[in-house]
Design a protein around this motif. Structure first.
Motif, mmCIF file in Angstrom:
data_model
loop_
_atom_site.group_PDB
_atom_site.id
_atom_site.type_symbol
_atom_site.label_atom_id
_atom_site.label_comp_id
_atom_site.label_asym_id
_atom_site.label_seq_id
_atom_site.Cartn_x
_atom_site.Cartn_y
_atom_site.Cartn_z
ATOM 1 N N TRP A 82 0.828 -1.204 0.000
ATOM 2 C CA TRP A 82 0.000 0.000 0.000
ATOM 3 C C TRP A 82 0.863 1.254 0.000
ATOM 4 C CZ3 TRP A 82 -4.260 -1.115 -1.892
ATOM 5 C CH2 TRP A 82 -5.089 -2.145 -1.463
ATOM 6 N N GLU A 83 1.941 1.231 0.766
ATOM 7 C CA GLU A 83 2.831 2.389 0.788
ATOM 8 C C GLU A 83 3.496 2.603 -0.572
ATOM 9 O OE1 GLU A 83 5.454 1.548 4.018
ATOM 10 O OE2 GLU A 83 4.049 2.292 5.545
ATOM 11 N N ARG A 84 3.894 1.526 -1.211
ATOM 12 C CA ARG A 84 4.502 1.628 -2.542
ATOM 13 C C ARG A 84 3.505 2.213 -3.539
ATOM 14 N NH1 ARG A 84 7.208 -3.453 -5.892
ATOM 15 N NH2 ARG A 84 7.502 -2.343 -7.875
ATOM 16 N N PHE A 85 2.261 1.760 -3.482
ATOM 17 C CA PHE A 85 1.215 2.280 -4.371
ATOM 18 C C PHE A 85 0.987 3.766 -4.140
ATOM 19 C CE2 PHE A 85 -3.505 3.088 -4.441
ATOM 20 C CZ PHE A 85 -3.595 3.296 -5.814
ATOM 21 N N GLU A 86 0.852 4.156 -2.888
ATOM 22 C CA GLU A 86 0.567 5.553 -2.561
ATOM 23 C C GLU A 86 1.709 6.472 -2.995
ATOM 24 O OE1 GLU A 86 -1.382 8.961 -0.934
ATOM 25 O OE2 GLU A 86 -2.066 6.998 -1.646
ATOM 26 N N ASN A 87 2.931 6.017 -2.862
ATOM 27 C CA ASN A 87 4.088 6.877 -3.119
ATOM 28 C C ASN A 87 4.545 6.892 -4.572
ATOM 29 O OD1 ASN A 87 4.307 7.668 -0.405
ATOM 30 N ND2 ASN A 87 5.451 5.822 0.111
ATOM 31 N N ASP A 88 3.933 6.093 -5.423
ATOM 32 C CA ASP A 88 4.298 6.063 -6.848
ATOM 33 C C ASP A 88 3.281 6.907 -7.624
ATOM 34 O OD1 ASP A 88 4.841 5.494 -9.519
ATOM 35 O OD2 ASP A 88 5.361 3.403 -9.118
ATOM 36 N N SER A 89 3.711 8.067 -8.079
ATOM 37 C CA SER A 89 2.788 8.986 -8.754
ATOM 38 C C SER A 89 2.279 8.443 -10.087
ATOM 39 C CB SER A 89 3.474 10.339 -8.977
ATOM 40 O OG SER A 89 4.633 10.178 -9.785
ATOM 41 N N ALA A 90 2.956 7.452 -10.650
ATOM 42 C CA ALA A 90 2.518 6.872 -11.915
ATOM 43 C C ALA A 90 1.353 5.899 -11.727
ATOM 44 C CB ALA A 90 3.679 6.158 -12.603
ATOM 45 N N LEU A 91 1.116 5.464 -10.493
ATOM 46 C CA LEU A 91 0.044 4.507 -10.201
ATOM 47 C C LEU A 91 -1.170 5.252 -9.657
ATOM 48 C CD1 LEU A 91 2.200 1.714 -8.542
ATOM 49 C CD2 LEU A 91 1.301 1.768 -10.886
ATOM 50 N N ARG A 92 -2.338 5.005 -10.264
ATOM 51 C CA ARG A 92 -3.534 5.763 -9.897
ATOM 52 C C ARG A 92 -4.650 4.927 -9.295
ATOM 53 N NH1 ARG A 92 -5.681 8.861 -14.780
ATOM 54 N NH2 ARG A 92 -7.271 9.346 -13.212
ATOM 55 N N VAL A 93 -4.658 3.616 -9.583
ATOM 56 C CA VAL A 93 -5.686 2.721 -9.039
ATOM 57 C C VAL A 93 -5.013 1.421 -8.637
ATOM 58 C CG1 VAL A 93 -7.883 1.549 -9.430
ATOM 59 C CG2 VAL A 93 -7.419 3.708 -10.593
ATOM 60 N N ALA A 94 -5.406 0.861 -7.488
ATOM 61 C CA ALA A 94 -4.865 -0.429 -7.057
ATOM 62 C C ALA A 94 -5.971 -1.465 -7.010
ATOM 63 C CB ALA A 94 -4.200 -0.307 -5.690
ATOM 64 N N ILE A 95 -5.627 -2.687 -7.415
ATOM 65 C CA ILE A 95 -6.532 -3.834 -7.329
ATOM 66 C C ILE A 95 -5.921 -4.829 -6.350
ATOM 67 C CG2 ILE A 95 -7.540 -5.792 -8.570
ATOM 68 C CD1 ILE A 95 -7.437 -4.043 -11.114
ATOM 69 N N LEU A 96 -6.686 -5.233 -5.348
ATOM 70 C CA LEU A 96 -6.246 -6.216 -4.363
ATOM 71 C C LEU A 96 -6.952 -7.534 -4.609
ATOM 72 C CD1 LEU A 96 -4.731 -6.942 -1.695
ATOM 73 C CD2 LEU A 96 -6.803 -6.199 -0.490
ATOM 74 N N THR A 97 -6.190 -8.625 -4.725
ATOM 75 C CA THR A 97 -6.782 -9.941 -4.932
ATOM 76 C C THR A 97 -5.974 -10.988 -4.173
ATOM 77 O OG1 THR A 97 -7.708 -11.406 -6.638
ATOM 78 C CG2 THR A 97 -5.503 -10.500 -7.042
ATOM 79 N N GLY A 98 -6.358 -12.255 -4.322
ATOM 80 C CA GLY A 98 -5.651 -13.333 -3.652
ATOM 81 C C GLY A 98 -5.267 -14.416 -4.641
ATOM 82 N N SER A 99 -4.210 -15.135 -4.337
ATOM 83 C CA SER A 99 -3.803 -16.237 -5.204
ATOM 84 C C SER A 99 -4.551 -17.502 -4.798
ATOM 85 C CB SER A 99 -2.290 -16.460 -5.121
ATOM 86 O OG SER A 99 -1.904 -16.777 -3.801
ATOM 87 N N GLY A 100 -4.665 -18.430 -5.731
ATOM 88 C CA GLY A 100 -5.393 -19.656 -5.452
ATOM 89 C C GLY A 100 -6.891 -19.452 -5.470
ATOM 90 N N GLU A 101 -7.593 -20.192 -4.623
ATOM 91 C CA GLU A 101 -9.057 -20.180 -4.634
ATOM 92 C C GLU A 101 -9.650 -19.407 -3.459
ATOM 93 O OE1 GLU A 101 -10.293 -24.219 -4.900
ATOM 94 O OE2 GLU A 101 -9.501 -24.487 -6.925
#
Length: 254
Positions: free
Chosen positions: A40-59
């Motif tokens: 989350w910190e990496r996403f917030e601090n990268d000005s090139a990134l504007r939307v984040a998608i959170l998901t999980g691996s597997g089922e």
């Protein structure tokens, strides 16, 4: 980044964050919690990134807290900063989407709820299971702004899961997709957000959160203030200009 949480920074401005502990049903163990905080910190601090998608691996999206850890440590009240919850224990200013690919139970529901938007697989299930294990769910209190009171009451009191379709019907989920199309559906929703002017998107998000927290008159006043940066931006002139010239706008975020 540790391999407990994967981070994919795409060229289109979308970050895909994946909880990567399928062998433990992506429960919120120490390494997952640390990985999410870093992501989350990496996403917030990268000005090139504007939307984040959170998901999980597997089922499984996320099966919740690490019950073994709770037993081994004798955990009572969880520390306030134990979980990196978007817009709560970690500051974010950009939109987030939960792409729920399977079970989202307890803490899994918590982090899906914390995201701005939610896309769910047809095989996904949601549950606030704390009553089943003698724990509590104070984090669920914002649900009252998302779903009706009696439905919230039943979900919390019984701990029983609901399907993705039911979650969609009560307004917890924005889109339902087949499992193989889930990530594409989330990316499509993120792309729709990216089409808007960055400052307009921020002002829109701020407006929703302000309206959630305040009464009508106070919300109107606060939202007008929050919108000033948008109205005074170069993009506010670019949008009408592009429309009049029948071309796609070129947003600068300024």
């Amino acid at each position: 980044m540790s391999d407990a949480v994967l981070f994919d920074a795409r060229d289109d401005g979308i970050a895909i964050i994946t909880i990567n502990r399928p062998d433990t049903r992506n429960c919120l163990s120490v390494d997952v919690r640390e990985g999410l905080r870093e992501a989350w910190e990496r996403f917030e601090n990268d000005s090139a990134l504007r939307v984040a998608i959170l998901t999980g691996s597997g089922e499984t999206f996320c099966a919740g807290g690490d019950l073994k850890e709770m037993v081994s440590t004798g955990m009572a009240v969880p520390p306030r900063d134990m979980f990196a919850l978007p817009y709560d224990t970690i500051e974010l200013s950009k939109p987030t989407i939960a792409a729920v690919n399977g079970f989202a139970f307890a803490g899994g529901w918590m982090i899906a709820q914390a995201c701005d938007l939610c896309v769910a697989s047809t095989t996904a299930k949601f549950a606030v299971t704390e009553v089943k294990v003698g724990r509590s769910s104070p984090w669920a209190s914002p649900l009252i702004h998302m779903i009706p009171q009696r439905i919230m009451m039943e979900i919390l009191l019984t701990g029983k899961p609901i399907t993705a379709q039911r979650a969609y019907e009560i307004g917890l989920v924005n889109r339902v997709a087949e499992p193989e199309a889930l990530l594409d559906a989330a990316i499509k929703l993120a792309t729709d957000i990216l089409a808007g002017a960055p400052l307009s998107v921020k002002a829109a998000r701020d407006t929703v959160m302000i309206a959630t927290e305040m009464g009508r008159s106070d919300a109107l006043a606060a939202a007008r203030t929050a919108a000033e940066d948008c109205y005074n931006s170069a993009d506010a002139q670019e949008g009408p200009t592009a429309f009049s010239q029948k071309r796609a706008p070129v947003w600068t975020g300024n």
